[in-house]
Design a protein around this motif. Structure first.
Motif, PDB file in Angstrom:
ATOM      1  N   TRP A 119       0.830  -1.199   0.000  1.00  0.00           N
ATOM      2  CA  TRP A 119       0.000   0.000   0.000  1.00  0.00           C
ATOM      3  C   TRP A 119       0.865   1.250   0.000  1.00  0.00           C
ATOM      4  O   TRP A 119       1.979   1.253   0.531  1.00  0.00           O
TER       5      TRP A 119
ATOM      6  N   LEU B 146      -8.570   3.478  -7.252  1.00  0.00           N
ATOM      7  CA  LEU B 146      -9.365   3.736  -6.055  1.00  0.00           C
ATOM      8  C   LEU B 146      -8.476   4.148  -4.890  1.00  0.00           C
ATOM      9  O   LEU B 146      -7.470   3.493  -4.598  1.00  0.00           O
TER      10      LEU B 146
ATOM     11  N   ARG C   8      -8.520   4.528  -0.873  1.00  0.00           N
ATOM     12  CA  ARG C   8      -9.290   4.026   0.262  1.00  0.00           C
ATOM     13  C   ARG C   8      -8.964   4.796   1.534  1.00  0.00           C
ATOM     14  O   ARG C   8      -7.873   5.358   1.677  1.00  0.00           O
ATOM     15  N   LYS C   9      -9.895   4.759   2.492  1.00  0.00           N
ATOM     16  CA  LYS C   9      -9.675   5.402   3.786  1.00  0.00           C
ATOM     17  C   LYS C   9      -8.667   4.603   4.620  1.00  0.00           C
ATOM     18  O   LYS C   9      -7.851   5.170   5.332  1.00  0.00           O
TER      19      LYS C   9
ATOM     20  N   ASP D  38     -11.597  -3.869   1.642  1.00  0.00           N
ATOM     21  CA  ASP D  38     -13.005  -3.451   1.670  1.00  0.00           C
ATOM     22  C   ASP D  38     -13.243  -2.222   0.801  1.00  0.00           C
ATOM     23  O   ASP D  38     -12.440  -1.295   0.774  1.00  0.00           O
ATOM     24  N   GLU D  39     -14.352  -2.219   0.125  1.00  0.00           N
ATOM     25  CA  GLU D  39     -14.754  -1.043  -0.648  1.00  0.00           C
ATOM     26  C   GLU D  39     -16.059  -0.511  -0.055  1.00  0.00           C
ATOM     27  O   GLU D  39     -16.392  -0.794   1.085  1.00  0.00           O
TER      28      GLU D  39
ATOM     29  N   ASN E  27     -15.384   2.272   2.628  1.00  0.00           N
ATOM     30  CA  ASN E  27     -13.942   2.506   2.722  1.00  0.00           C
ATOM     31  C   ASN E  27     -13.417   3.345   1.558  1.00  0.00           C
ATOM     32  O   ASN E  27     -12.254   3.727   1.541  1.00  0.00           O
ATOM     33  N   ASN E  28     -14.271   3.639   0.587  1.00  0.00           N
ATOM     34  CA  ASN E  28     -13.852   4.414  -0.589  1.00  0.00           C
ATOM     35  C   ASN E  28     -13.747   5.905  -0.272  1.00  0.00           C
ATOM     36  O   ASN E  28     -14.560   6.448   0.481  1.00  0.00           O
TER      37      ASN E  28
END
Length: 464
Positions: A370, A412, A414-415, A420-421, A424-425
């Motif tokens: 990440w 995308l 994410r938070k 997970d989406e 969490n997007n």
């Protein structure tokens, strides 16, 4: 009816009084002087030694176990990693139950790890003893000159491999050294030579400067100055495996396979990997006019490089690519000798966020990668994108552009660094959007190693 019962009771025992807790005499508290600090305390504020002859308060017991952690191996070995009475009046060690209630949890945890260390050292000593016995047996056999000429030649090669490669020796007086106690700057017990336990360089009287000049790592083998026994053994086995290949390359081809077969059980006992290809160029490329070049390629680009290798490389050049799922080593970029793994990919290193303390050389399986980032254009103060969607290397403090690796045209954000989406997007960034790299995180898992149990967590990218 109740009144009648009470009256009857009064008639039977007219002057009886029911004692209360307040009126009961207090129980006598047994006091004892601590045999270390001499404070007078109740027995429930400390513990008796196994021989029951000495009493130690909680504070002194804590100090004793803390000191026991750094005691000489010979002292720790007496009770098989368990502490004996410091007054030396008993050969029976303290039971865990006798001390666990009186010392902090972290002190007790460290105390338990001593047991593991002693057990590991004991296994190492047994292996070394068996190795010495093999050497003596081979020497006696060769001195007696029993067996055919070929067998004697094979035994000579095996002896050289066991004695000169598998056995670590002082570079000056050739005395074998067995006791490794987490410091790689060794001092020979025979001639007091200071040498590096990795490359075996003679450093005079003290080998510490050999490491300090190179960020506390061996400049030849890359091993850290302070390291636990299992991880140190991993470094040693890699080195011995390399030296074994170089030696086998010098053995005549007619005997090479037989020598390798003869030494295979010895190598297996020590955890040394035997070479599969016994051809000269495979064992020692440089000795056969070949050149090996090691290049660092981001994992996300290796597949593309492999596909293009036929175009990029000439027929005489071979590209050896590690398996994409192969485990990788961790190594502190700051030269600390260990790497912190976190439960969440944030700088916080408080106890709740500590997933493990991994010694340099620990092998981890990469589950995902990440990039913690910011994007001023989209008003994103903090988010995470998959590292495979970032063009080039994700270097903290630098800018980078995103390009969706799956060809969808948008990446995308994410938070949290989770698959997970939905909730969490944060947003989708179009290909070519520039972002600020805050940190590169490697999500990984590891088997139990040294003092760290098996687990999973996040490691900063520069430490992998």
């Amino acid at each position: 009816a109740a009144g009648a019962v009470a009256a009857a009771a009064a008639a039977i025992v007219p002057h009886a009084e029911v004692p209360t807790a307040a009126s009961a005499p207090p129980a006598a508290v047994e006091m004892r002087d601590c045999d270390c600090c001499f404070d007078s305390l109740s027995l429930n504020q400390g513990t008796l030694c196994p021989g029951k002859g000495h009493f130690f308060c909680a504070s002194c017991l804590t100090n004793f176990l803390t000191a026991f952690k750094t005691a000489e191996y010979a002292e720790q070995k007496k009770g098989k990693g368990r502490a004996l009475c410091p007054m030396k009046d008993s050969e029976t060690p303290f039971s865990d139950g006798a001390i666990v209630a009186f010392v902090p949890q972290d002190v007790f945890d460290d105390y338990l790890q001593i047991r593991i260390k002693v057990a590991e050292q004991g296994i190492q000593e047994q292996m070394e003893k068996e190795n010495r016995d093999k050497i003596e047996e081979l020497k006696e056999k060769l001195a007696a000159a029993t067996g055919s000429a070929e067998q004697n030649e094979l035994d000579k090669h095996r002896l050289r491999i066991i004695d000169d490669i598998f056995t670590l020796k002082c570079p000056r007086c050739k005395l074998a050294f067995l006791d490794y106690e987490n410091c790689s700057a060794i001092s020979c017990a025979g001639c007091k030579c200071g040498f590096c336990s990795y490359c075996l360089e003679d450093c005079g009287a003290d080998a510490h400067q050999h490491f300090y000049k190179n960020k506390s790592k061996c400049p030849v083998e890359g091993g850290p100055l302070f390291i636990d026994l299992p991880t140190w053994q991993t470094y040693q086995n890699k080195r011995k495996g390399r030296l074994l290949c170089e030696y086998l390359a010098t053995v005549p081809e007619g005997l090479r396979a037989k020598v390798a077969e003869l030494c295979a059980p010895d190598a297996k006992d020590l955890g040394i990997k035997m070479p599969e290809d016994l051809s000269g160029p495979a064992l020692a490329p440089e000795a056969h006019g070949l050149v090996r070049v090691k290049i660092h390629v981001p994992r996300k680009l290796r597949g593309k490089l492999a596909k293009k290798s036929g175009v990029l490389l000439k027929e005489v050049v071979k590209l050896k690519m590690p398996d994409g799922k192969a485990k990788v080593d961790v190594s502190s970029a700051a030269g600390k000798g260990h790497v912190f793994a976190r439960n969440a990919p944030v700088p916080d290193m408080k106890v709740k966020n500590r997933a493990g303390l991994l010694p340099d050389g620990t092998q981890v399986a990469i589950n995902d990668q990440w990039v913690e980032c910011q994007c001023a254009k989209e008003g994103i103060a903090k988010g995470y994108v998959k590292e495979k969607h970032v063009v080039g290397r994700a270097v903290p403090g630098k800018t980078a552009k995103v390009h969706d690796a799956n060809g969808h045209g948008a990446t995308l954000v994410r938070k949290q660094a989770k698959q997970d989406e939905g909730k969490n997007n944060i947003a989708f960034l179009e290909d070519g959007t520039e972002l600020q790299v805050v940190q590169h995180w490697v999500e990984c898992s590891w088997d139990g190693v040294a003092f760290t149990p098996a687990g999973a967590g996040f490691i900063e990218g520069h430490d992998v």
